[in-house]
Design a protein around this motif. Structure first.
Motif, mmCIF file in Angstrom:
data_model
loop_
_atom_site.group_PDB
_atom_site.id
_atom_site.type_symbol
_atom_site.label_atom_id
_atom_site.label_comp_id
_atom_site.label_asym_id
_atom_site.label_seq_id
_atom_site.Cartn_x
_atom_site.Cartn_y
_atom_site.Cartn_z
ATOM 1 N N TYR A 23 0.843 -1.206 0.000
ATOM 2 C CA TYR A 23 0.000 0.000 0.000
ATOM 3 C C TYR A 23 0.871 1.246 0.000
ATOM 4 N N SER A 24 0.280 2.362 -0.376
ATOM 5 C CA SER A 24 0.979 3.644 -0.341
ATOM 6 C C SER A 24 0.782 4.294 1.019
ATOM 7 N N ASP A 25 1.500 5.397 1.263
ATOM 8 C CA ASP A 25 1.524 5.953 2.617
ATOM 9 C C ASP A 25 0.238 6.678 3.007
ATOM 10 N N GLY A 26 -0.683 6.843 2.063
ATOM 11 C CA GLY A 26 -1.974 7.390 2.437
ATOM 12 C C GLY A 26 -2.697 6.524 3.447
ATOM 13 N N LEU A 27 -2.481 5.208 3.373
ATOM 14 C CA LEU A 27 -3.112 4.318 4.348
ATOM 15 C C LEU A 27 -2.460 4.481 5.716
ATOM 16 N N VAL A 28 -1.148 4.686 5.741
ATOM 17 C CA VAL A 28 -0.434 4.870 7.009
ATOM 18 C C VAL A 28 -0.979 6.075 7.763
ATOM 19 N N SER A 29 -1.322 7.126 7.016
ATOM 20 C CA SER A 29 -1.779 8.362 7.659
ATOM 21 C C SER A 29 -3.282 8.415 7.870
ATOM 22 N N LEU A 39 -12.037 6.542 8.830
ATOM 23 C CA LEU A 39 -11.172 7.182 9.822
ATOM 24 C C LEU A 39 -10.827 8.617 9.434
ATOM 25 N N ASP A 40 -10.827 8.898 8.121
ATOM 26 C CA ASP A 40 -10.562 10.257 7.640
ATOM 27 C C ASP A 40 -11.851 11.039 7.392
ATOM 28 N N LYS A 41 -12.975 10.484 7.842
ATOM 29 C CA LYS A 41 -14.286 11.135 7.689
ATOM 30 C C LYS A 41 -14.563 11.486 6.222
ATOM 31 N N ASP A 42 -14.209 10.528 5.349
ATOM 32 C CA ASP A 42 -14.436 10.632 3.905
ATOM 33 C C ASP A 42 -13.730 11.817 3.257
ATOM 34 N N ARG A 43 -12.682 12.301 3.893
ATOM 35 C CA ARG A 43 -11.846 13.354 3.320
ATOM 36 C C ARG A 43 -10.389 12.884 3.405
ATOM 37 N N PRO A 44 -9.998 11.961 2.518
ATOM 38 C CA PRO A 44 -8.671 11.333 2.652
ATOM 39 C C PRO A 44 -7.549 12.355 2.702
ATOM 40 N N ASN A 45 -6.668 12.138 3.655
ATOM 41 C CA ASN A 45 -5.564 13.066 3.906
ATOM 42 C C ASN A 45 -4.464 12.965 2.850
ATOM 43 N N ASP A 46 -4.461 11.864 2.092
ATOM 44 C CA ASP A 46 -3.428 11.653 1.075
ATOM 45 C C ASP A 46 -3.955 10.656 0.055
ATOM 46 N N ASP A 47 -3.315 10.632 -1.123
ATOM 47 C CA ASP A 47 -3.618 9.574 -2.091
ATOM 48 C C ASP A 47 -3.378 8.220 -1.426
ATOM 49 N N THR A 48 -4.298 7.299 -1.629
ATOM 50 C CA THR A 48 -4.211 5.999 -0.960
ATOM 51 C C THR A 48 -4.426 4.883 -1.967
ATOM 52 N N THR A 49 -3.491 3.941 -2.017
ATOM 53 C CA THR A 49 -3.601 2.789 -2.903
ATOM 54 C C THR A 49 -3.347 1.516 -2.108
ATOM 55 N N ILE A 50 -4.198 0.532 -2.322
ATOM 56 C CA ILE A 50 -4.082 -0.775 -1.658
ATOM 57 C C ILE A 50 -4.013 -1.846 -2.743
ATOM 58 N N LEU A 51 -3.012 -2.713 -2.657
ATOM 59 C CA LEU A 51 -2.869 -3.832 -3.585
ATOM 60 C C LEU A 51 -2.756 -5.115 -2.773
ATOM 61 N N ILE A 52 -3.628 -6.050 -3.060
ATOM 62 C CA ILE A 52 -3.615 -7.341 -2.358
ATOM 63 C C ILE A 52 -3.436 -8.460 -3.376
ATOM 64 N N LEU A 53 -2.493 -9.347 -3.093
ATOM 65 C CA LEU A 53 -2.245 -10.527 -3.914
ATOM 66 C C LEU A 53 -2.461 -11.761 -3.052
ATOM 67 N N GLU A 54 -3.253 -12.698 -3.566
ATOM 68 C CA GLU A 54 -3.504 -13.952 -2.848
ATOM 69 C C GLU A 54 -3.287 -15.136 -3.769
ATOM 70 N N THR A 55 -2.756 -16.215 -3.193
ATOM 71 C CA THR A 55 -2.617 -17.471 -3.914
ATOM 72 C C THR A 55 -3.581 -18.487 -3.305
ATOM 73 N N VAL A 56 -4.373 -19.105 -4.142
ATOM 74 C CA VAL A 56 -5.414 -20.013 -3.646
ATOM 75 C C VAL A 56 -5.408 -21.292 -4.472
ATOM 76 N N GLU A 57 -5.857 -22.359 -3.858
ATOM 77 C CA GLU A 57 -6.023 -23.614 -4.584
ATOM 78 C C GLU A 57 -7.160 -23.455 -5.590
ATOM 79 N N GLY A 58 -6.966 -24.009 -6.777
ATOM 80 C CA GLY A 58 -8.047 -23.937 -7.748
ATOM 81 C C GLY A 58 -7.536 -24.098 -9.160
ATOM 82 N N ASP A 59 -8.470 -24.183 -10.102
ATOM 83 C CA ASP A 59 -8.144 -24.337 -11.511
ATOM 84 C C ASP A 59 -9.177 -23.567 -12.323
#
Length: 231
Positions: free
Chosen positions: A154-160, A198-218
């Motif tokens: 994630y970017s530092d917008g989430l940290v803040s 937490l930011d009351k819908d006024r984000p204090n900074d640009d925020t990006t979240i990236l999640i990668l998961e590996t799962v069983e399947g085909d």
């Protein structure tokens, strides 16, 4: 095994253009790389920097360069064009089928969280960002590829998030959502929703979240990418 990657992002409050750029790139020897670059500042100038860096990263990965070499190359590029006066942070999470591993590359202070059925690991060593220092090196961690992994960058917008209200988001809150039995995209969405709350819908900074998961399947070798972009 399936690899699921999801991204959720929002601009700083009052900015039509965010300084974060995120991308997903297929690797020529098999696998996929998720990328987050956060340009210094916010708005259009930061976006120009982050977008140009991600473009170069995508090209280098497509040419077969290893992740460490890619990070060093874009570090030299930014330092050269801006004479050490502008920085950016970089996180890459790669599923590399040629080495049967996951490679996590960081230039910056934002952590990467890794979960499996037994352990919780947070890579949070302080690493110089891109662009400020002539000989900045990335922090690289490599783990075996297996099913059951959840990795979040994630970017530092989430940290803040919540900081201006003395109610910062915590690793425990994030990990609680990551452990839920929901889709990868739902996890990214819920964490971003928490940050906005937490930011009351006024984000204090640009925020990006990236999640990668590996799962069983085909999925019969079918690749899928979806996107939702507000206009």
């Amino acid at each position: 095994m399936l690899v699921n990657i999801s991204i959720a992002k929002v601009n700083k409050h009052g900015k039509n253009i965010g300084g974060d750029t995120a991308e997903i790139v297929e690797r020529p020897l098999g696998g996929v790389t998720g990328i987050i670059v956060d340009g210094q500042g916010s708005g259009k100038p930061a976006k120009i920097i982050s977008n140009s860096i991600v473009g170069k990263i995508s090209t280098l990965i497509g040419d077969g360069a290893r992740d460490g070499a890619v990070a060093r190359a874009v570090q030299d590029y930014l330092f050269t064009i801006k004479d050490g006066r502008v920085s950016a942070t970089l996180t890459m999470v790669s599923v590399a089928l040629d080495t049967n591993s996951i490679v996590i590359t960081r230039n910056g202070h934002t952590p990467v969280i890794v979960l499996d059925e037994h352990d919780e690991i947070i890579y949070e060593e302080q690493v110089n960002p891109l662009g400020f220092y002539k000989f900045s090196k990335p922090q690289i961690n490599e783990i075996p590829l297996k099913a059951g992994l959840t990795i979040m960058a994630y970017s530092d917008g989430l940290v803040s998030a919540g900081k201006k209200y003395n109610n910062n988001i915590t690793h425990n809150q994030i990990i609680e959502i990551l452990k839920q039995q929901i889709t990868t995209q739902s996890k990214a969405d819920k964490i971003l929703e928490l940050a906005l709350e937490l930011d009351k819908d006024r984000p204090n900074d640009d925020t990006t979240i990236l999640i990668l998961e590996t799962v069983e399947g085909d999925n019969k070798n079918i690749r899928k990418v979806t996107a939702s972009y507000p206009i």
